[in-house]
Scaffold this active site. Structure first.
Site, PDB file in Angstrom:
ATOM      1  N   LYS A  74      -7.525  -5.168  13.356  1.00 38.17           N
ATOM      2  CA  LYS A  74      -6.302  -4.561  13.894  1.00 38.17           C
ATOM      3  C   LYS A  74      -5.900  -5.191  15.231  1.00 38.17           C
ATOM      4  O   LYS A  74      -4.706  -5.321  15.529  1.00 38.17           O
ATOM      5  CB  LYS A  74      -6.491  -3.048  14.039  1.00 38.17           C
ATOM      6  N   VAL A  77      -3.711  -7.837  -1.658  1.00 35.86           N
ATOM      7  CA  VAL A  77      -3.235  -8.680  -0.563  1.00 35.86           C
ATOM      8  C   VAL A  77      -4.237  -9.761  -0.172  1.00 35.86           C
ATOM      9  O   VAL A  77      -3.885 -10.697   0.552  1.00 35.86           O
ATOM     10  CB  VAL A  77      -2.864  -7.839   0.685  1.00 35.86           C
ATOM     11  N   SER A  99       1.452   3.531  -2.312  1.00 43.08           N
ATOM     12  CA  SER A  99       1.199   4.575  -3.303  1.00 43.08           C
ATOM     13  C   SER A  99       0.561   5.832  -2.721  1.00 43.08           C
ATOM     14  O   SER A  99       0.527   6.870  -3.385  1.00 43.08           O
ATOM     15  CB  SER A  99       0.295   4.034  -4.425  1.00 43.08           C
ATOM     16  N   ARG A 100       0.066   5.749  -1.497  1.00 39.71           N
ATOM     17  CA  ARG A 100      -0.621   6.909  -0.912  1.00 39.71           C
ATOM     18  C   ARG A 100      -0.550   6.877   0.613  1.00 39.71           C
ATOM     19  O   ARG A 100      -0.211   5.853   1.204  1.00 39.71           O
ATOM     20  CB  ARG A 100      -2.080   6.947  -1.360  1.00 39.71           C
ATOM     21  N   TYR A 109     -13.125  -3.414  11.530  1.00 40.40           N
ATOM     22  CA  TYR A 109     -11.808  -2.788  11.472  1.00 40.40           C
ATOM     23  C   TYR A 109     -11.060  -2.990  12.782  1.00 40.40           C
ATOM     24  O   TYR A 109      -9.881  -3.353  12.791  1.00 40.40           O
ATOM     25  CB  TYR A 109     -11.967  -1.301  11.164  1.00 40.40           C
ATOM     26  N   GLY A 121       0.820  -1.206   0.000  1.00 39.95           N
ATOM     27  CA  GLY A 121       0.000   0.000   0.000  1.00 39.95           C
ATOM     28  C   GLY A 121       0.849   1.248   0.000  1.00 39.95           C
ATOM     29  O   GLY A 121       0.541   2.224   0.695  1.00 39.95           O
ATOM     30  N   SER A 164      -3.703  -0.111  14.733  1.00 39.44           N
ATOM     31  CA  SER A 164      -4.512   1.106  14.880  1.00 39.44           C
ATOM     32  C   SER A 164      -4.881   1.294  16.339  1.00 39.44           C
ATOM     33  O   SER A 164      -4.999   0.312  17.091  1.00 39.44           O
ATOM     34  CB  SER A 164      -5.783   1.016  14.044  1.00 39.44           C
ATOM     35  N   ILE A 211      -5.026  10.318  11.926  1.00 39.11           N
ATOM     36  CA  ILE A 211      -3.973  10.879  11.091  1.00 39.11           C
ATOM     37  C   ILE A 211      -4.600  11.727   9.980  1.00 39.11           C
ATOM     38  O   ILE A 211      -5.650  11.381   9.429  1.00 39.11           O
ATOM     39  CB  ILE A 211      -3.106   9.756  10.471  1.00 39.11           C
ATOM     40  N   ASN A 244       1.289  -2.417   5.430  1.00 39.59           N
ATOM     41  CA  ASN A 244       0.509  -1.189   5.555  1.00 39.59           C
ATOM     42  C   ASN A 244      -0.840  -1.273   4.845  1.00 39.59           C
ATOM     43  O   ASN A 244      -1.780  -0.585   5.225  1.00 39.59           O
ATOM     44  CB  ASN A 244       1.312  -0.017   4.994  1.00 39.59           C
TER      45      ASN A 244
END
Length: 246
Positions: A158, A63, A15-16, A154, A13, A141, A187, A89
């Site tokens: 995590k 993934v 790219s951003r 989520y 991950g 997280s 973030i 990530n």
């Protein structure tokens, strides 16, 4: 600083967001960085690759496909001759109240955030065992530690990643392979930028330092755990949340 010179780092991950910041920080420190992107995000990945230059290689990866995860690690090692650091990530978030949450959404989150990370850890372990060295950093997280209403899937993914981190750290320690996690708080990313102002104000109010974190804050923590400065740290979850959860 060239403390990662001669080392190969794989960032999923990349790219951003946080992944991009990790790629740039590792490259700044001299690493050869292999970054993956979700198919369809090639333009963003190419942009990151151009910023890094010759020390970057770019790979498409979903993934969820565990066979593809294994193949990717093999190809990265074949191209760069070694693998010193894996940064898990890549991840997704699908939110919703549990009574309305669909099975397919639960599966999508767990398969991406936990099953995919497991597959990459399993694959990366092989070259690291041969080298008798390596570091794995998993992106957990704050909600994997404290929970959050509307984020059962989520949070579960995590929390599971934290358990994976601790168990794998015990399993691999005798071969000088360290496994740690970074648990970011709120973030400042594209996702949080789209939130209503009132929601963001409530988020900031819950943070002791009074601001959202930056992707660079997380990247520096990841690089620290991957480097020699953390050579006696394994099985740790490093909280980077501005004092939101202590």
């Amino acid at each position: 600083m060239n403390d990662f010179a001669g080392k190969t780092v794989l960032v999923t991950g990349g790219s951003r967001g946080i992944g991009r910041a990790c790629v740039l920080e590792f490259a700044r420190r001299g690493a050869v960085v292999a970054l993956t992107y979700y198919p369809g995000n090639e333009a963003e990945a190419q942009e990151v690759g151009q910023l890094v230059g010759a020390n970057a290689s770019i790979w498409p990866l979903d993934v969820v496909d565990t066979k593809a995860c294994t193949q990717l690690v093999e190809e990265v090692v074949k191209k760069h001759e070694r693998l010193d650091v894996l940064v898990n990530n890549a991840g997704i978030a699908i939110d919703g109240l549990v009574m309305r949450f669909r099975d397919e959404d639960w599966d999508a989150v767990l398969d991406t955030n936990l099953r995919g990370a497991f597959a990459l850890c399993r694959a990366a372990t092989r070259p690291m065992l041969r080298q008798r060295s390596g570091a794995i950093v998993n992106l957990a997280s704050v909600v994997g530690e404290m929970g959050n209403a509307g984020q059962t899937a989520y949070s579960a993914s995590k929390a599971g990643l934290i358990g994976l981190t601790k168990s794998l750290a015990r399993e691999l320690a005798s071969r000088s392979i360290r496994v740690n996690a970074v648990a970011p708080g709120f973030i400042d990313t594209e996702m949080t930028a789209k939130l209503p102002a009132e929601t963001k104000e409530k988020m900031v109010a819950s943070i002791a330092l009074g601001r959202l974190g930056k992707v660079e804050d997380i990247a520096r923590a990841v690089v620290f755990l991957a480097g020699e400065g953390a050579s006696y740290i394994t099985g740790e979850v490093l909280k980077v949340n501005g004092g939101m959860y202590m």
